[in-house]
Design a protein around this motif. Structure first.
Motif, PDB file in Angstrom:
ATOM      1  N   UNK A 106      14.287  -2.750   9.346  1.00 15.48           N
ATOM      2  CA  UNK A 106      13.613  -3.817   9.500  1.00 15.48           C
ATOM      3  C   UNK A 106      11.888  -3.403   9.146  1.00 15.48           C
ATOM      4  N   UNK A 107      11.541  -2.338   9.670  1.00 13.89           N
ATOM      5  CA  UNK A 107      10.124  -1.780   9.569  1.00 13.89           C
ATOM      6  C   UNK A 107       9.932  -1.651   8.028  1.00 13.89           C
ATOM      7  N   UNK A 108      11.055  -0.998   7.652  1.00 15.32           N
ATOM      8  CA  UNK A 108      10.918  -0.624   6.148  1.00 15.32           C
ATOM      9  C   UNK A 108      10.785  -1.878   5.218  1.00 15.32           C
ATOM     10  N   UNK A 153      13.315  10.730  -4.208  1.00 12.31           N
ATOM     11  CA  UNK A 153      12.537  10.379  -5.636  1.00 12.31           C
ATOM     12  C   UNK A 153      11.754   9.370  -5.219  1.00 12.31           C
ATOM     13  N   UNK A 154      12.109   8.162  -4.466  1.00 17.93           N
ATOM     14  CA  UNK A 154      11.224   7.118  -4.210  1.00 17.93           C
ATOM     15  C   UNK A 154       9.943   7.342  -3.544  1.00 17.93           C
ATOM     16  N   UNK A 163       3.922   3.009   1.365  1.00 15.27           N
ATOM     17  CA  UNK A 163       4.558   4.476   1.426  1.00 15.27           C
ATOM     18  C   UNK A 163       5.366   4.730   2.809  1.00 15.27           C
ATOM     19  N   UNK A 164       4.616   4.303   3.746  1.00 15.71           N
ATOM     20  CA  UNK A 164       5.047   4.410   5.270  1.00 15.71           C
ATOM     21  C   UNK A 164       6.604   3.653   5.217  1.00 15.71           C
ATOM     22  N   UNK A 165       6.756   2.621   4.432  1.00 17.71           N
ATOM     23  CA  UNK A 165       8.022   1.829   4.365  1.00 17.71           C
ATOM     24  C   UNK A 165       9.268   2.814   3.680  1.00 17.71           C
ATOM     25  N   UNK A 215       7.678  -4.852   1.575  1.00 16.67           N
ATOM     26  CA  UNK A 215       7.377  -6.262   0.902  1.00 16.67           C
ATOM     27  C   UNK A 215       6.012  -6.516   1.048  1.00 16.67           C
ATOM     28  N   UNK A 216       5.370  -6.432   2.294  1.00 13.13           N
ATOM     29  CA  UNK A 216       3.868  -6.839   2.642  1.00 13.13           C
ATOM     30  C   UNK A 216       2.918  -5.803   1.649  1.00 13.13           C
ATOM     31  N   UNK A 217       3.338  -4.632   1.993  1.00 11.30           N
ATOM     32  CA  UNK A 217       2.466  -3.782   0.923  1.00 11.30           C
ATOM     33  C   UNK A 217       2.440  -3.898  -0.464  1.00 11.30           C
ATOM     34  N   UNK A 218       3.525  -4.373  -1.068  1.00 10.65           N
ATOM     35  CA  UNK A 218       3.703  -4.777  -2.379  1.00 10.65           C
ATOM     36  C   UNK A 218       2.956  -5.944  -2.747  1.00 10.65           C
TER      37      UNK A 218
END
Lengths: 578, 180
Positions: A468-470, A246-247, A529-531, A475-478
């Motif tokens: 870790x990538x997520x 869903x996310x 989205x990639x995260x 965080x940085x995307x947000x």
């Protein structure tokens, strides 16, 4: 028989006279115009009034019963008043024990008294009801009068009104006064400064109070593949997979919504609006955020409860799967209902019930709302069942209880939130939504997910680098989304709203004038989205390849996840490479 | 409006000033948050060894009662040095209840990682970089919109400063990578 009927009728008139006394008194109080009357909109006077009413009416009923008892004595049915009074009370309240039966001559008096009692009780109930209606009326009247008065009112002899609206309403001419400005600014400074002082004092002196210098406890976590899981805990793998899926959909819809701001013509050559119009992507985006958070919290509660209780009652796993099924029904049903509404396939009375209610953002139909609250109550049952054995031995202030209270608050506050989360303004609100909803609640939901996932997945499937990538991507995307796009654009929109009007700041022209800033948010959105992808992948693994674990009926009551350790000098001797 | 711009040489457009304020807020905010987090990190470290004195040269601690905590071991995975007081002297100490729950003597864990090496330190450095990047990109957007108008010089200045700060953050993160 005629004599009995006549006596019964006479008694009816007599008891009505008795009942008239408290009724008259209470009506007099209830209709009083006095400002200090007990019906004024205030808790304690209303409380006293209700107590008074109940006591007066009960007393009148006791007198009624006594009158009937007297009649029985006069008829010669009872030698002693006490027995007569008991029998009269049994008749009056229609209790009909039948332990005492009067002689054939007077037995009709029994049902007559019961009829009399029903009428009297009905009268009392009606009076209480009227009283309550009166109290509610007074409160509503007071509310309307007060809001009307405060909303706009001329103040004779003064250049300003009672209110200080900003921006002012020209029809009322309620401009800010100097005093209002000065005191507003001063109070804001006092609030911020005062908060700062408290924090500064805490920072400076907190070392002097409470804990200090005590030895840190070191914990060593039990290897995840050594931790036994209960059936309900294992069911949460499915929840978390649903959450992750869903996310992912939620973030993709967010990307589509942002794309409409950058280019409302087409989605890279594809006419997306035919399938997913802007209002639909936006509604689904917001609603799915709520679903993601609530589903993750529900699963987190189910996963944590056995850890707190040390064991799990039978059937929790089945209940948990039932809840998951209900959740899927609500999610799919409400989303499809909204799509059908926006595409014009759902019309009339069914639209607000199963489709879209017409709110700007959170739009799910009432049927789905009720079902969702019902699902949350089922969840509460699951958590309560899980914690019951632990709660029995705990004080009300201890942590397991706090856990249960917070569980209680989720359905309660969701139900409250339905009423108020329907209006939204500029991108500043979107900024607030992303910083608080995604930044706090989604991140918390993901933390719960990753915590549980560590125990649900096979050790060889776990991947630290992916998680870790997520973490970094989300965080940085947000941060990019919030600091580069939503907040600055919101400020520009606020300026436009003051200069050209609120409608203009929300018009398509405004967004067409700021397409560059919308395009440049793309890297952050893609990163975000990639995260999500690793989370989907790992939760899918936990579902398709669950960790083989012996089903635990009872976990060790000492925490099953970690134990306290002391450093072992033999393992890593002093002088080793730092 | 144009008259005002001509006389003062300053831009009359609100957006330019908003951008200037926002860039300052973002750049300063990131540094301030980082400084606060670092201060808190140090304070938390201090309060864990409250009352104990560290002797740098001898590499051991002295407890408030004068007992010595010598180096017990170094955990290179957790990057922490562990110091320990003799269990016998702790057993007789009147302050034991408020000091250690164990019978093995009081331990002190001294972190060997610097602020920038910790997870939270790295997080703050990355966040500072993203915020400097926001200021850079925003000033670029503003330059595209307002180039040639009064205030262009101001926008270029914001752009250059943000870029410089961002570049410094990149260098800082890269330097950490080399150490690892």
């Amino acid at each position: 028989m005629i004599l009995s009927l006549a006596l019964g009728l006479g008694m009816l008139v007599l008891t009505l006279c008795v009942q008239a006394v408290p009724t008259a008194i209470l009506i007099r109080i209830a209709t009083s115009k006095h400002p200090r009357s007990l019906t004024r909109p205030s808790f304690w006077p209303n409380f006293v009034l209700f107590q008074m009413a109940a006591v007066f009416l009960a007393l009148a009923h006791l007198v009624d019963i006594a009158l009937w008892a007297l009649l029985y004595c006069l008829c010669g049915e009872f030698a002693e008043f006490e027995g007569a009074y008991y029998h009269s009370a049994v008749n009056f309240s229609s209790l009909g024990y039948g332990d005492i039966v009067m002689s054939v001559r007077w037995r009709l008096l029994g049902p007559l008294e019961a009829m009399n009692g029903i009428v009297m009780f009905g009268l009392s109930t009606a009076l209480m009801f009227a009283l309550m209606t009166r109290l509610i009326e007074r409160r509503i009247t007071a509310f309307i009068a007060w809001t009307a008065w405060t909303a706009s009112a001329r103040r004779p002899g003064f250049a300003y009104s009672y209110t200080n609206n900003w921006p002012p309403e020209p029809l009322v001419d309620n401009h800010l006064t100097e005093e209002a400005v000065i005191w507003s600014v001063l109070s804001l400074i006092a609030l911020l400064g005062g908060t700062g002082l408290v924090l500064a004092a805490y920072g400076r002196y907190s070392g002097l109070i409470g804990w200090h210098g005590m030895e840190e406890r070191r914990l060593r976590f039990v290897a995840p593949d050594q931790v036994p899981l209960t059936p309900a805990q294992r069911s949460t793998a499915w929840y978390f997979f649903v959450v992750a899926a869903l996310f992912l959909v939620q973030t993709l819809l967010g990307g589509a919504t942002a794309h409409y701001h950058a280019d409302d013509g087409s989605f890279f050559g594809f006419d997306l609006a035919q399938v997913l119009p802007y209002n639909l992507t936006r509604t689904w985006h917001l609603q799915l955020a709520l679903f993601v958070i609530s589903a993750a919290f529900l699963a987190g509660g189910i996963f944590l409860a056995p850890l707190a209780a040390g064991r799990e009652p039978r059937g929790q796993g089945v209940l948990s799967y039932v809840l998951l099924g209900a959740l899927v029904v609500v999610v799919v049903g409400s989303l499809l209902g909204e799509a059908a509404s926006y595409h014009g396939m759902l019309q009339g009375d069914n639209r607000p019930l199963f489709g879209a209610q017409g709110w700007e953002y959170l739009d799910l139909g009432r049927f789905w709302q009720v079902l969702l609250v019902g699902g949350m109550l089922l969840w509460l049952v699951i958590v309560y069942r899980g914690l019951r054995s632990r709660l029995a031995n705990e004080s009300f202030g201890n942590l397991p209880y706090l856990f249960f209270y917070s569980a209680l608050s989720i359905p309660l506050f969701y139900a409250v939130g339905l009423a108020c989360r329907y209006e939204i303004g500029t991108q500043l609100t979107a900024n607030h939504g992303h910083a608080s909803f995604a930044g706090v609640y989604i991140m918390l939901a993901l933390a719960l997910l990753v915590f549980a996932l560590r125990y649900l997945i096979r050790p060889e499937d776990w991947n630290d680098r992916m998680v870790g990538f997520s973490f970094w991507a989300l965080n940085l995307g947000l941060a990019w989304m919030v600091f580069f796009n939503l907040f600055p654009l919101g400020v520009l929109q606020l300026g436009d709203s003051v200069a050209n009007g609120y409608w203009h700041a929300r018009s398509i022209e405004f967004f067409r004038g700021h397409t560059l800033i919308e395009w440049l948010r793309l890297p952050g959105d893609i990163l975000f989205i990639a995260g999500v992808l690793p989370i989907v992948y790992l939760t899918a693994k936990a579902v398709w390849r669950p960790r083989p674990t012996p089903v635990a009926e009872a976990l060790s009551l000492e925490s099953p996840l970690f134990r306290e350790v002391l450093p072992d000098a033999a393992a890593v001797p002093a002088g080793g490479t730092p | 409006v144009n008259e005002l711009e001509r006389l003062t040489g300053l831009p009359a457009d609100l957006e330019v000033w908003l951008l200037l304020g926002y860039a300052i807020m973002v750049l300063a905010g990131a540094r301030l948050t980082e400084a606060l987090a670092r201060t808190h990190f140090r304070r938390a470290r201090r309060s864990a060894e409250h009352g104990f004195r560290y002797d740098v040269d001898a590499d051991h601690y002295h407890c408030p009662h004068g007992e010595r905590l010598s180096l017990h071991m170094i955990d290179s995975v957790e990057r922490v040095a562990v110091y320990r007081a003799p269990a016998s002297s702790c057993a007789d100490c009147p302050s034991k209840a408020a000091c250690t729950p164990h019978e093995e003597g009081r331990h002190i864990y001294r972190p060997l990682a610097e602020w920038a090496e910790t997870d939270v330190g790295r997080f703050h450095q990355w966040l500072s970089l993203v915020m400097a990047g926001s200021a850079t990109a925003l000033s670029l957007v503003a330059l595209v919109r307002w180039a040639g108008r009064p205030g262009t010089g101001l926008l270029v200045l914001v752009f250059v400063v943000s870029l410089g700060v961002g570049w410094r953050d990149v260098r800082r993160l890269c330097a950490r990578g080399e150490d690892d």
